[in-house]
Design an enzyme around this catalytic site. Structure first.
Site, PDB file in Angstrom:
ATOM      1  N   ASP A  61      99.902 116.344 -36.370  1.00 17.29           N
ATOM      2  CA  ASP A  61      99.376 117.078 -37.522  1.00 17.29           C
ATOM      3  C   ASP A  61      98.487 116.086 -38.255  1.00 17.29           C
ATOM      4  O   ASP A  61      98.964 115.020 -38.662  1.00 17.29           O
ATOM      5  CB  ASP A  61     100.550 117.537 -38.405  1.00 17.29           C
ATOM      6  CG  ASP A  61     100.087 118.337 -39.624  1.00 17.29           C
ATOM      7  OD1 ASP A  61      98.931 118.176 -40.053  1.00 17.29           O
ATOM      8  OD2 ASP A  61     100.903 119.109 -40.153  1.00 17.29           O
ATOM      9  N   ASN A  88      88.845 117.440 -33.251  1.00 19.10           N
ATOM     10  CA  ASN A  88      88.476 118.859 -33.189  1.00 19.10           C
ATOM     11  C   ASN A  88      89.199 119.701 -34.239  1.00 19.10           C
ATOM     12  O   ASN A  88      88.657 120.694 -34.725  1.00 19.10           O
ATOM     13  CB  ASN A  88      88.807 119.373 -31.781  1.00 19.10           C
ATOM     14  CG  ASN A  88      88.910 120.877 -31.734  1.00 19.10           C
ATOM     15  OD1 ASN A  88      87.905 121.588 -31.785  1.00 19.10           O
ATOM     16  ND2 ASN A  88      90.133 121.395 -31.662  1.00 19.10           N
ATOM     17  N   SER A 139      81.782 119.044 -35.588  1.00 17.40           N
ATOM     18  CA  SER A 139      81.237 119.520 -36.865  1.00 17.40           C
ATOM     19  C   SER A 139      80.985 121.014 -36.733  1.00 17.40           C
ATOM     20  O   SER A 139      81.820 121.772 -36.230  1.00 17.40           O
ATOM     21  CB  SER A 139      79.964 118.722 -37.175  1.00 17.40           C
ATOM     22  OG  SER A 139      79.326 119.195 -38.320  1.00 17.40           O
ATOM     23  N   TYR A 153      83.688 124.982 -46.801  1.00 20.28           N
ATOM     24  CA  TYR A 153      83.639 124.598 -45.381  1.00 20.28           C
ATOM     25  C   TYR A 153      82.374 123.778 -45.117  1.00 20.28           C
ATOM     26  O   TYR A 153      82.431 122.734 -44.469  1.00 20.28           O
ATOM     27  CB  TYR A 153      83.667 125.874 -44.523  1.00 20.28           C
ATOM     28  CG  TYR A 153      83.653 125.618 -43.032  1.00 20.28           C
ATOM     29  CD1 TYR A 153      84.635 124.861 -42.421  1.00 20.28           C
ATOM     30  CD2 TYR A 153      82.652 126.165 -42.226  1.00 20.28           C
ATOM     31  CE1 TYR A 153      84.622 124.634 -41.052  1.00 20.28           C
ATOM     32  CE2 TYR A 153      82.632 125.960 -40.850  1.00 20.28           C
ATOM     33  CZ  TYR A 153      83.623 125.190 -40.272  1.00 20.28           C
ATOM     34  OH  TYR A 153      83.613 124.970 -38.918  1.00 20.28           O
ATOM     35  N   LYS A 157      82.045 119.906 -43.748  1.00 15.48           N
ATOM     36  CA  LYS A 157      81.337 119.515 -42.520  1.00 15.48           C
ATOM     37  C   LYS A 157      80.122 118.633 -42.826  1.00 15.48           C
ATOM     38  O   LYS A 157      79.775 117.755 -42.029  1.00 15.48           O
ATOM     39  CB  LYS A 157      80.933 120.760 -41.717  1.00 15.48           C
ATOM     40  CG  LYS A 157      82.128 121.538 -41.127  1.00 15.48           C
ATOM     41  CD  LYS A 157      82.948 120.736 -40.118  1.00 15.48           C
ATOM     42  CE  LYS A 157      84.003 121.591 -39.412  1.00 15.48           C
ATOM     43  NZ  LYS A 157      84.840 120.829 -38.466  1.00 15.48           N
TER      44      LYS A 157
HETATM   45  P1  NAP Z   1      90.956 127.498 -33.784  1.00 15.41           P
HETATM   46  O1  NAP Z   1      91.156 128.273 -32.527  1.00 15.41           O
HETATM   47  O2  NAP Z   1      91.521 128.030 -35.063  1.00 15.41           O
HETATM   48  O3  NAP Z   1      91.480 126.012 -33.548  1.00 15.41           O
HETATM   49  C1  NAP Z   1      91.661 125.110 -34.605  1.00 15.41           C
HETATM   50  C2  NAP Z   1      92.681 124.088 -34.206  1.00 15.41           C
HETATM   51  O4  NAP Z   1      92.841 123.165 -35.289  1.00 15.41           O
HETATM   52  C3  NAP Z   1      94.054 124.717 -33.928  1.00 15.41           C
HETATM   53  O5  NAP Z   1      94.631 124.061 -32.829  1.00 15.41           O
HETATM   54  C4  NAP Z   1      94.816 124.393 -35.219  1.00 15.41           C
HETATM   55  O6  NAP Z   1      96.206 124.292 -35.024  1.00 15.41           O
HETATM   56  C5  NAP Z   1      94.228 123.031 -35.503  1.00 15.41           C
HETATM   57  N1  NAP Z   1      94.609 122.556 -36.824  1.00 15.41           N
HETATM   58  C6  NAP Z   1      94.429 123.156 -38.016  1.00 15.41           C
HETATM   59  N2  NAP Z   1      94.975 122.400 -38.993  1.00 15.41           N
HETATM   60  C7  NAP Z   1      95.520 121.321 -38.386  1.00 15.41           C
HETATM   61  C8  NAP Z   1      96.232 120.178 -38.810  1.00 15.41           C
HETATM   62  N3  NAP Z   1      96.567 119.984 -40.103  1.00 15.41           N
HETATM   63  N4  NAP Z   1      96.610 119.243 -37.895  1.00 15.41           N
HETATM   64  C9  NAP Z   1      96.327 119.418 -36.596  1.00 15.41           C
HETATM   65  N5  NAP Z   1      95.686 120.489 -36.112  1.00 15.41           N
HETATM   66  C10 NAP Z   1      95.287 121.421 -37.007  1.00 15.41           C
HETATM   67  O7  NAP Z   1      89.410 127.324 -34.098  1.00 15.41           O
HETATM   68  P2  NAP Z   1      88.196 126.655 -33.245  1.00 15.41           P
HETATM   69  O8  NAP Z   1      87.062 127.601 -33.384  1.00 15.41           O
HETATM   70  O9  NAP Z   1      88.644 126.220 -31.912  1.00 15.41           O
HETATM   71  O10 NAP Z   1      87.882 125.395 -34.181  1.00 15.41           O
HETATM   72  C11 NAP Z   1      87.907 124.056 -33.707  1.00 15.41           C
HETATM   73  C12 NAP Z   1      86.905 123.227 -34.504  1.00 15.41           C
HETATM   74  O11 NAP Z   1      85.616 123.787 -34.315  1.00 15.41           O
HETATM   75  C13 NAP Z   1      87.145 123.208 -36.008  1.00 15.41           C
HETATM   76  O12 NAP Z   1      86.887 121.906 -36.495  1.00 15.41           O
HETATM   77  C14 NAP Z   1      86.108 124.187 -36.543  1.00 15.41           C
HETATM   78  O13 NAP Z   1      85.719 123.867 -37.869  1.00 15.41           O
HETATM   79  C15 NAP Z   1      84.972 123.965 -35.559  1.00 15.41           C
HETATM   80  N6  NAP Z   1      83.997 125.066 -35.424  1.00 15.41           N
HETATM   81  C16 NAP Z   1      84.372 126.343 -35.072  1.00 15.41           C
HETATM   82  C17 NAP Z   1      83.409 127.325 -34.945  1.00 15.41           C
HETATM   83  C18 NAP Z   1      83.725 128.745 -34.518  1.00 15.41           C
HETATM   84  O14 NAP Z   1      82.909 129.644 -34.769  1.00 15.41           O
HETATM   85  N7  NAP Z   1      84.811 129.024 -33.871  1.00 15.41           N
HETATM   86  C19 NAP Z   1      82.057 127.019 -35.175  1.00 15.41           C
HETATM   87  C20 NAP Z   1      81.714 125.735 -35.532  1.00 15.41           C
HETATM   88  C21 NAP Z   1      82.680 124.757 -35.641  1.00 15.41           C
HETATM   89  P3  NAP Z   1      97.251 125.447 -35.400  1.00 15.41           P
HETATM   90  O15 NAP Z   1      97.257 126.382 -34.216  1.00 15.41           O
HETATM   91  O16 NAP Z   1      98.526 124.728 -35.586  1.00 15.41           O
HETATM   92  O17 NAP Z   1      96.750 126.095 -36.662  1.00 15.41           O
END
Ligand code: NAP
Length: 283
Positions: A61, A88, A139, A153, A157
């Site tokens: 975490d 990530n 990011s 957010y 970032k």
């Molecule tokens: P996601 O499926 O919600 O995955 C996010 C991950 O981060 C999950 O494994 C979550 O774990 C974990 N997390 C959250 N808080 C945490 C903590 N305190 N310690 C450890 N892990 C934690 O979303 P995703 O789209 O794959 O996002 C991954 C990254 O990509 C993020 O940094 C996000 O800002 C970035 N991003 C996403 C998008 C998009 O459109 N999807 C676009 C640009 C950037 P839990 O399952 O335990 O909550």
């Protein structure tokens, strides 16, 4: 956990946030390509990764420093060394700034910024001792340009981008490379689900309602026009960043944001602001 302590040949990546989305896709892709993967997550009991010799699933975490140290130690014990760190884990706080409770503001930075710093700092002595290592920070398009309703957010970032760029000079002096991967909107992850849950914690401020409704309509149109980006694309970009052997700092990971990235980086401030205000300012 009964991890054998023999070292398996091949390079090792440690990834945060592997329970879903980009983290899970990236863990699978590195493992499929012969890497050892320290796949970390908050709740390892519920993961969906395959049971394989080259994947170690362990708890991390980013808000719990002891769990960071334990995950790094477990990865080094199991695989001998860690070569690449992928920061990530993160989430998106959506909603009007004024309506967002202060503890949520703090949490956004705690996870997306200070969490990255804590994991990076914990691994740096290992990288420095070996005079090698790659730090890849995930990011977002929201770290390049801004959109209304996600000011916090974006702030997190943008902070991550500034931190990563500045850090890259320092770490180059000790043989460590920093990279920034910038995905656009990918709807197949759990990102939207968490953002919706977070938005529900905001106060309803009536004065913003017409603006919020108009912005949501614009977002719906943008999403429909630019659908199709995948977690696989993002994982591939992270893999490229880890393995291309260059000092390229930034990697735009999905096609959907390329027009806005170009507007931000390749046109004047005036033209960029006119474009954005045209979409989001009340007429
Ligand atoms: P996601 O499926 O919600 O995955 C996010 C991950 O981060 C999950 O494994 C979550 O774990 C974990 N997390 C959250 N808080 C945490 C903590 N305190 N310690 C450890 N892990 C934690 O979303 P995703 O789209 O794959 O996002 C991954 C990254 O990509 C993020 O940094 C996000 O800002 C970035 N991003 C996403 C998008 C998009 O459109 N999807 C676009 C640009 C950037 P839990 O399952 O335990 O909550």
């Amino acid at each position: 956990m009964s991890a054998p302590s023999q070292s398996i040949p091949g390079k090792t990546v440690l990834i945060t946030g592997c329970s879903s989305g980009f983290g899970e896709a990236t863990a699978r892709l590195f493992a499929d390509r012969g890497w050892n993967v320290v796949a970390t997550m908050r709740t390892p009991d519920t993961h969906r990764l395959p049971a394989r010799e080259n994947i170690l699933v362990t708890r991390l975490d980013v808000l719990d420093p002891a769990s960071i140290d334990a995950a790094i130690a477990a990865g080094i014990t199991r695989f001998g060394a860690i070569d690449v760190l992928v920061n990530n884990a993160g989430f998106g706080l959506f909603g009007v700034f004024e309506a967002t409770p202060r503890p949520k503001v703090m949490e956004q930075f705690a996870v997306n910024v200070f969490g990255v710093m804590d994991v990076t700092r914990a691994l740096l002595p290992h990288f420095r001792q070996r005079q090698t290592g790659v730090v890849i920070n995930v990011s977002s398009g929201a770290g390049i340009f801004t959109l209304p309703m996600i000011s916090l957010y974006c702030a997190s970032k943008f902070a991550l981008e500034g931190f990563s760029e500045a850090l890259s000079y320092e770490l180059a002096s000790v043989g460590v490379t920093v990279k920034i991967v910038e995905p656009g909107g990918v709807t197949s992850t759990r990102f939207g689900e968490r953002s919706e849950a977070e938005a529900a914690t905001a106060t309803d401020l009536a004065d913003y309602r017409p603006f919020v409704a108009a912005v949501q309509e614009t977002f719906t149109g943008l999403r429909a026009a630019r659908a199709g980006s995948t977690a696989q694309e993002v994982a591939e970009t992270i893999f490229t960043a880890a393995t291309d052997g260059t000092d390229q700092l930034r990697y735009v990971a999905t096609q959907d944001i390329k027009p806005l990235v170009a507007a931000r980086r390749e046109t004047s401030e005036e033209r960029y602001m006119a474009l954005m205000r045209g979409q989001f300012m009340p007429r």
